[in-house]
Scaffold this motif. Structure first.
Motif, short mmCIF file in Angstrom:
data_model
loop_
_atom_site.label_atom_id
_atom_site.label_comp_id
_atom_site.label_asym_id
_atom_site.label_seq_id
_atom_site.Cartn_x
_atom_site.Cartn_y
_atom_site.Cartn_z
N TYR A 46 36.18 45.51 40.03
CA TYR A 46 37.33 46.05 40.75
C TYR A 46 37.34 47.57 40.63
CZ TYR A 46 42.25 46.47 42.24
OH TYR A 46 43.42 46.79 42.89
N TYR A 94 41.04 49.86 47.84
CA TYR A 94 40.50 49.21 46.67
C TYR A 94 39.36 48.28 47.08
CZ TYR A 94 43.32 45.10 47.91
OH TYR A 94 43.88 44.02 48.56
N VAL A 139 37.22 44.70 45.51
CA VAL A 139 37.12 43.65 44.50
C VAL A 139 35.67 43.30 44.20
CG1 VAL A 139 39.38 42.70 45.04
CG2 VAL A 139 37.35 41.78 46.17
N GLN A 157 37.01 40.18 39.17
CA GLN A 157 37.54 40.21 40.53
C GLN A 157 39.04 40.44 40.54
OE1 GLN A 157 36.67 36.74 42.82
NE2 GLN A 157 37.86 37.37 44.59
#
Lengths: 110, 113
Positions: free
Chosen positions: B31, B48, B50, B97
């Motif tokens: 992440y 962002y 993951v 994740q």
């Protein structure tokens, strides 16, 4: 998305005093973290605390997930504690998004 | 481990210029994320990721692009800088994740004239 509030927004303490900072959030959270941003801008991990209580030296934190708040306790404050304290949460409809509160600005004076 | 590194530390741009803020981590974290911090405000999530090949928008994504071709790197691109993008930019990473304890880079202070 999830809303995060922190109180108080500003706090001035005499060295040696104790304080409690509060973080309220609007939805259930999977994760919660407390950070300290020092006067030089560096972000420092304090606690990763989605629930329960943790202690690290003069600092401790408690998260009551069912009541949607977390508290950060600072005991015997020192001038080096000055800076801004943030809580950050992930949860609710903000899944996978880490949302920061507005912060509490702490000044510890000698 | 170097942790999370960001380059440059400081940057001045003129309106309309483009640039890329670099972020790298050597902790094998899945992440990664980018935040901006404006005076008197908390950190706001821009984009962002993951995992490699997967990115998504945060709270304030407009004017920024990201990509994640490797686990280690997560660059942030400003295609046409605007004065409203003057800010301090922080990159962060965490293991797995799903969100875990985040670690932050030192920040990049960007001024757009």
């Amino acid at each position: 998305g999830i809303q995060v509030e922190q109180s108080p927004p500003d706090l001035i303490l005499q060295e040696g005093a104790n304080s409690t900072l509060r973080c309220n959030f609007s939805d259930s959270v999977n994760n919660l973290q407390w950070f300290h941003q020092n006067p030089w801008g560096q972000l420092i991990n304090l606690f990763y605390i989605p629930s329960g209580t943790k202690q690290n030296g003069r600092l401790s934190a408690t998260t009551v997930a069912t009541e949607r708040y977390s508290l950060l306790y600072i005991s015997s404050s020192q001038t080096t504690d000055s800076g801004v304290y943030f809580c950050a949460v992930e949860g609710g409809t903000s899944y996978d998004k880490v949302i920061f509160g507005p912060g509490t600005s702490l000044s510890v004076i000698p | 481990n170097a942790g999370v590194t960001q380059t440059p530390k400081f940057q001045v741009l003129k309106t309309g210029q483009s640039m890329t803020l670099q972020c790298a981590q050597d902790m094998n974290h899945e992440y990664m994320s980018w935040y901006r911090q404006d005076p008197g405000m908390g950190l706001r999530l821009i984009h962002y990721s993951v995992g490699a090949g997967i990115t998504d928008q945060g709270e304030v994504p407009n004017g920024y692009n990201v990509s994640r071709s490797t686990t280690e790197d997560f660059p942030l691109r400003l295609l046409s800088a605007a004065p409203s993008q003057t800010s301090v930019y922080f990159c962060a990473s965490s293991y797995g994740q799903y969100y875990n304890e985040q670690f932050f880079g030192p920040g990049t202070r960007l001024t757009v004239l």
